[in-house]
Design a protein around this motif. Structure first.
Motif, PDB file in Angstrom:
ATOM      1  N   ILE A 205       0.681  -1.166   0.110  1.00 13.89           N
ATOM      2  CA  ILE A 205       0.033   0.112  -0.065  1.00 13.89           C
ATOM      3  C   ILE A 205       0.758   1.393  -0.191  1.00 13.89           C
ATOM      4  CG2 ILE A 205      -1.838   1.506   1.226  1.00 13.89           C
ATOM      5  CD1 ILE A 205      -2.615  -1.324   0.096  1.00 13.89           C
ATOM      6  N   ILE A 206       0.628   2.244  -0.876  1.00 12.76           N
ATOM      7  CA  ILE A 206       1.322   3.407  -1.069  1.00 12.76           C
ATOM      8  C   ILE A 206       0.382   4.565  -0.809  1.00 12.76           C
ATOM      9  CG2 ILE A 206       2.278   5.249  -2.452  1.00 12.76           C
ATOM     10  CD1 ILE A 206       3.541   2.862  -3.962  1.00 12.76           C
ATOM     11  N   PRO A 207       0.267   5.435   0.455  1.00 15.00           N
ATOM     12  CA  PRO A 207      -0.528   6.244   0.799  1.00 15.00           C
ATOM     13  C   PRO A 207      -0.463   7.497   0.017  1.00 15.00           C
ATOM     14  CG  PRO A 207       0.929   6.265   2.412  1.00 15.00           C
ATOM     15  CD  PRO A 207       1.281   4.972   1.442  1.00 15.00           C
ATOM     16  N   LEU A 208      -1.403   7.733  -0.937  1.00 12.17           N
ATOM     17  CA  LEU A 208      -1.509   8.517  -1.893  1.00 12.17           C
ATOM     18  C   LEU A 208      -2.458   9.948  -1.462  1.00 12.17           C
ATOM     19  CD1 LEU A 208      -0.399   9.544  -4.895  1.00 12.17           C
ATOM     20  CD2 LEU A 208      -2.279   8.358  -5.847  1.00 12.17           C
ATOM     21  N   ASP A 209      -1.899  10.897  -1.528  1.00 15.18           N
ATOM     22  CA  ASP A 209      -2.912  12.388  -1.242  1.00 15.18           C
ATOM     23  C   ASP A 209      -3.409  12.276  -0.195  1.00 15.18           C
ATOM     24  OD1 ASP A 209      -1.814  13.411  -3.695  1.00 15.18           O
ATOM     25  OD2 ASP A 209      -3.475  12.398  -4.938  1.00 15.18           O
ATOM     26  N   LYS A 210      -2.654  11.812   0.940  1.00 19.27           N
ATOM     27  CA  LYS A 210      -3.517  12.051   2.362  1.00 19.27           C
ATOM     28  C   LYS A 210      -3.369  13.413   2.585  1.00 19.27           C
ATOM     29  CE  LYS A 210      -1.818   9.396   5.631  1.00 19.27           C
ATOM     30  NZ  LYS A 210      -0.980   8.840   6.635  1.00 19.27           N
ATOM     31  N   GLU A 211      -4.425  13.948   3.248  1.00 16.88           N
ATOM     32  CA  GLU A 211      -4.580  15.231   3.547  1.00 16.88           C
ATOM     33  C   GLU A 211      -3.556  15.870   4.662  1.00 16.88           C
ATOM     34  OE1 GLU A 211      -8.564  16.068   4.806  1.00 16.88           O
ATOM     35  OE2 GLU A 211      -9.675  15.415   2.940  1.00 16.88           O
ATOM     36  N   ARG A 212      -3.271  15.068   5.542  1.00 14.17           N
ATOM     37  CA  ARG A 212      -2.305  15.361   6.651  1.00 14.17           C
ATOM     38  C   ARG A 212      -1.189  14.090   6.689  1.00 14.17           C
ATOM     39  NH1 ARG A 212      -2.195  20.358   7.541  1.00 14.17           N
ATOM     40  NH2 ARG A 212      -1.391  20.251   9.589  1.00 14.17           N
ATOM     41  N   ALA A 213       0.053  14.535   6.668  1.00 12.90           N
ATOM     42  CA  ALA A 213       1.067  13.428   6.923  1.00 12.90           C
ATOM     43  C   ALA A 213       2.281  14.304   7.572  1.00 12.90           C
ATOM     44  CB  ALA A 213       1.425  12.803   5.504  1.00 12.90           C
ATOM     45  N   GLU A 214       3.016  13.409   8.179  1.00 12.94           N
ATOM     46  CA  GLU A 214       4.341  13.987   8.831  1.00 12.94           C
ATOM     47  C   GLU A 214       5.379  13.935   7.839  1.00 12.94           C
ATOM     48  OE1 GLU A 214       5.505  12.223  12.490  1.00 12.94           O
ATOM     49  OE2 GLU A 214       4.020  13.041  13.702  1.00 12.94           O
ATOM     50  N   ILE A 215       5.392  13.024   6.925  1.00 13.20           N
ATOM     51  CA  ILE A 215       6.503  12.729   5.831  1.00 13.20           C
ATOM     52  C   ILE A 215       5.610  12.920   4.484  1.00 13.20           C
ATOM     53  CG2 ILE A 215       8.417  11.520   4.983  1.00 13.20           C
ATOM     54  CD1 ILE A 215       8.831  10.355   7.905  1.00 13.20           C
ATOM     55  N   MET A 216       6.588  13.823   3.621  1.00 14.55           N
ATOM     56  CA  MET A 216       6.040  13.459   2.204  1.00 14.55           C
ATOM     57  C   MET A 216       7.377  13.083   1.233  1.00 14.55           C
ATOM     58  SD  MET A 216       4.885  16.802  -0.283  1.00 14.55           S
ATOM     59  CE  MET A 216       5.483  16.883  -1.799  1.00 14.55           C
ATOM     60  N   VAL A 217       7.064  12.072   0.672  1.00 11.80           N
ATOM     61  CA  VAL A 217       7.997  11.428  -0.120  1.00 11.80           C
ATOM     62  C   VAL A 217       8.168  11.638  -1.689  1.00 11.80           C
ATOM     63  CG1 VAL A 217       9.100   9.167  -0.700  1.00 11.80           C
ATOM     64  CG2 VAL A 217       8.224   9.322   1.492  1.00 11.80           C
ATOM     65  N   LEU A 218       9.100  12.105  -2.363  1.00 10.41           N
ATOM     66  CA  LEU A 218       9.069  12.121  -3.693  1.00 10.41           C
ATOM     67  C   LEU A 218       9.264  10.893  -4.587  1.00 10.41           C
ATOM     68  CD1 LEU A 218      10.959  15.631  -4.142  1.00 10.41           C
ATOM     69  CD2 LEU A 218       8.477  15.208  -3.488  1.00 10.41           C
ATOM     70  N   SER A 219       8.895  11.022  -5.757  1.00  8.91           N
ATOM     71  CA  SER A 219       9.041   9.913  -6.741  1.00  8.91           C
ATOM     72  C   SER A 219       9.984  10.509  -7.812  1.00  8.91           C
ATOM     73  CB  SER A 219       7.948   9.042  -7.165  1.00  8.91           C
ATOM     74  OG  SER A 219       8.153   7.934  -8.046  1.00  8.91           O
ATOM     75  N   SER A 220      10.143   9.731  -9.073  1.00 12.33           N
ATOM     76  CA  SER A 220      10.776  10.207 -10.078  1.00 12.33           C
ATOM     77  C   SER A 220      10.171   9.491 -11.361  1.00 12.33           C
ATOM     78  CB  SER A 220      12.219  10.139 -10.234  1.00 12.33           C
ATOM     79  OG  SER A 220      12.449   8.664 -10.283  1.00 12.33           O
ATOM     80  N   ALA A 221      10.509  10.072 -12.717  1.00 13.75           N
ATOM     81  CA  ALA A 221      10.066   9.559 -13.957  1.00 13.75           C
ATOM     82  C   ALA A 221      10.721   8.269 -14.142  1.00 13.75           C
ATOM     83  CB  ALA A 221      10.467  10.486 -15.071  1.00 13.75           C
ATOM     84  N   VAL A 222      11.780   7.840 -13.658  1.00 15.83           N
ATOM     85  CA  VAL A 222      12.483   6.810 -13.824  1.00 15.83           C
ATOM     86  C   VAL A 222      11.466   5.589 -13.073  1.00 15.83           C
ATOM     87  CG1 VAL A 222      14.536   5.471 -13.158  1.00 15.83           C
ATOM     88  CG2 VAL A 222      14.832   7.894 -13.694  1.00 15.83           C
ATOM     89  N   ASP A 223      10.971   5.838 -12.130  1.00 18.87           N
ATOM     90  CA  ASP A 223      10.038   5.052 -11.320  1.00 18.87           C
ATOM     91  C   ASP A 223       8.665   4.865 -12.223  1.00 18.87           C
ATOM     92  OD1 ASP A 223      11.251   4.112  -9.148  1.00 18.87           O
ATOM     93  OD2 ASP A 223      10.702   5.771  -7.943  1.00 18.87           O
ATOM     94  N   LEU A 224       8.052   5.951 -12.495  1.00 11.42           N
ATOM     95  CA  LEU A 224       6.859   5.822 -13.118  1.00 11.42           C
ATOM     96  C   LEU A 224       7.027   5.533 -14.768  1.00 11.42           C
ATOM     97  CD1 LEU A 224       5.640   9.122 -11.599  1.00 11.42           C
ATOM     98  CD2 LEU A 224       5.649   6.895 -10.991  1.00 11.42           C
ATOM     99  N   ILE A 288      13.693  13.289  -0.407  1.00 13.60           N
ATOM    100  CA  ILE A 288      13.974  13.491  -1.882  1.00 13.60           C
ATOM    101  C   ILE A 288      14.193  11.943  -2.441  1.00 13.60           C
ATOM    102  CG2 ILE A 288      15.313  14.321  -3.597  1.00 13.60           C
ATOM    103  CD1 ILE A 288      15.760  16.648  -1.547  1.00 13.60           C
ATOM    104  N   ALA A 289      13.505  11.466  -3.557  1.00 18.36           N
ATOM    105  CA  ALA A 289      13.948  10.216  -3.991  1.00 18.36           C
ATOM    106  C   ALA A 289      15.292  10.026  -4.480  1.00 18.36           C
ATOM    107  CB  ALA A 289      13.062  10.010  -5.421  1.00 18.36           C
ATOM    108  N   GLU A 290      15.819   8.826  -4.837  1.00 20.47           N
ATOM    109  CA  GLU A 290      17.254   8.680  -5.393  1.00 20.47           C
ATOM    110  C   GLU A 290      17.249   9.330  -6.747  1.00 20.47           C
ATOM    111  OE1 GLU A 290      18.807   4.857  -3.056  1.00 20.47           O
ATOM    112  OE2 GLU A 290      17.708   4.299  -5.022  1.00 20.47           O
ATOM    113  N   CYS A 291      17.645  10.705  -6.740  1.00 19.91           N
ATOM    114  CA  CYS A 291      17.892  11.462  -7.779  1.00 19.91           C
ATOM    115  C   CYS A 291      18.803  12.563  -7.422  1.00 19.91           C
ATOM    116  CB  CYS A 291      16.278  12.232  -8.235  1.00 19.91           C
ATOM    117  SG  CYS A 291      16.698  13.133  -9.666  1.00 19.91           S
ATOM    118  N   GLY A 292      20.061  12.321  -7.878  1.00 19.43           N
ATOM    119  CA  GLY A 292      21.074  13.255  -7.404  1.00 19.43           C
ATOM    120  C   GLY A 292      21.108  14.692  -7.446  1.00 19.43           C
TER     121      GLY A 292
END
Length: 467
Positions: A205-224, A288-292
């Motif tokens: 499960i990946i929590p997407l677009d929660k209204e409140r969260a302590e941590i926001m994680v980024l992704s990247s085009a390589v993933d998607l 920040i995702a693994e994107c230098g």
């Protein structure tokens, strides 16, 4: 606890991803915009950009080079080819000329004894500031005058943006991100589809677009677009830690082609929605995702004033290292001898050296450092967008041989990286040279070695958060 794992691969291998991106990169050259301005206007715009971006630091750097040549010993492109034009100090010649003629204290004299900058000069500059400089910062480590060559190179990239002289691959992606807000077509819909795929095929499960969260994680085009294993691994790790986290569909893309091309306005445009999303959900941390290059694009964005943001920014390897040091990452031992490649932007430029090594220590890894490591680590040769440029192929491949030799000396069977650009370049170099080493992502390696905790509270599938 970590979420349900699967034994069969869900996504293509990273080698297949590299092959897929190679095909898409070829198409980019055909999509690149053509120049629309006259030669005179393009030259003037480039000069005006350099003038606007030249402050006290740049002036001191341009004035203080003593031509000692120490930077040549640190530059992978010069060392790989032996061609003097790739010496870092030579990449400043045009910038220095503009400075001397336009705003330097003896400009009246230089206007008499030097010729004006022509479009041809800017065209020749392309190879020096795009193809043969990954802005790794290694030359600065050995410069007795402390000249930040990477920063001066980036100012010249900005000038070439103004002169409509961005290499076609970067130009096409710059325009896509500027007008469509995507990279290789990776949109909010792509993110939602990938989240659904990971839930259905991996049971994660990946929590997407929660209204409140302590941590926001980024992704990247390589993933998607290419391979969802990075996002899958990230979800497994975050769920294992039991933290309150989310991914936001209106601010998820780590890649920033404003930074890579030198387009300062696009740099800011890509950062704004990420910051806005983090503030909206009340995040205390942005991972920040693994994107230098995303690291400096976000963490040291010149448009963000120090202390302005109510949340902390942290690279994935830093976050993993912090969790490992606190004993919150429960990991199985890692077999085989390994070494670690420090991404230039997070390591030499950011100082994040001990965190990834703490993760490997938590896996009881048989870890061996390369001869040149940490601050003096050799760049992989593909950073700052160079892994995308066809005409930089020779430089990229020749400089990568330095990296191969460094790894081979360690005797390691596996080299661990924590940057998607580095990984793309390592995989391409591995295939090109029939290299018998494995290349692994740090976050994916962590996900593969998580220990299930039977005492942990299960995940609530309806919300993707702890029940």
């Amino acid at each position: 606890m970590s979420t349900t794992a699967t034994t069969a691969p869900i996504f293509p291998s990273f080698e297949q991803v590299v092959q897929g991106f190679a095909g898409q990169i070829g198409q980019l050259r055909e999509m690149a915009p053509k120049p629309t301005l006259s030669d005179a206007v393009r030259v003037r715009r480039a000069i005006d950009t350099l003038i606007a971006e030249t402050n006290a630091d740049e002036a001191v750097w341009l004035e203080s080079c003593i031509r000692c040549g120490q930077c040549t010993t640190a530059c992978h492109y010069f060392q790989a080819t032996g061609e003097t034009k790739y010496a870092p100090m030579r990449k400043m010649n045009l910038y220095r000329k503009v400075y001397q003629r336009e705003i330097g204290p003896f400009r009246w004299w230089y206007q008499l004894v030097t010729r004006e900058v022509k479009l041809k000069d800017l065209e020749e500059l392309q190879e020096l500031v795009y193809d043969s400089c990954s802005e790794c910062g290694r030359c600065t480590m050995v410069c007795p005058m402390g000249i930040d060559t990477a920063s001066l190179v980036h100012h010249q990239r900005s000038a070439l943006v103004a002169a409509e002289l961005v290499p076609p691959e970067l130009a096409a992606l710059r325009m896509e991100q500027k007008h469509a807000g995507t990279v290789f077509g990776a949109s909010a819909d792509s993110l939602r589809k990938m989240v659904d795929t990971i839930r259905e095929k991996a049971g994660v499960i990946i929590p997407l677009d929660k209204e409140r969260a302590e941590i926001m994680v980024l992704s990247s085009a390589v993933d998607l677009v290419g391979n969802g294993n990075g996002l899958l691994a990230t979800a497994r790790v975050m769920n294992h830690l039991g933290v309150d986290w989310t991914v936001c569909s209106d601010g998820f893309e780590s890649a920033n082609f404003g930074l890579l091309s030198g387009d300062m306005s696009l740099w800011k445009k890509q950062v704004d929605p990420i910051v806005a999303a983090a503030q909206r959900i009340g995040a205390k941390m942005l991972v920040i995702a693994e994107c230098g290059h995303a690291y400096p694009a976000l963490r040291w964005n010149p448009m963000l004033k120090s202390g302005e943001l109510p949340f902390e920014m942290m690279y994935m390897s830093e976050y993993l290292g912090r969790q490992a040091k606190a004993g919150r990452l429960q990991l199985t031992p890692l077999k085989g001898k390994i070494t670690y490649h420090d991404p230039c932007k997070t390591g030499r430029r950011g100082g994040a050296f001990e965190e990834p090594r703490a993760v490997l220590k938590a896996m009881d890894a048989d870890f061996v450092e390369m001869p040149a490591n940490k601050e003096y680590n050799w760049c992989c040769g593909g950073g700052a967008g160079i892994f995308l440029l066809e005409r930089a192929t020779r430089l990229r491949e020749e400089s990568f041989k330095i990296k191969m030799e460094q790894v081979n000396i360690t005797g390691a069977e596996t080299v661990v990286v924590s940057c998607a650009s580095c990984r793309l370049n390592f995989e391409a170099g591995r295939v090109k040279n029939h290299w018998d080493r494995k290349v692994e992502s740090l976050v994916e390696l962590v996900a593969e070695h998580l220990i299930e905790d039977p005492r942990a509270v299960p995940i609530n599938p309806a919300q993707g958060v702890r029940a």
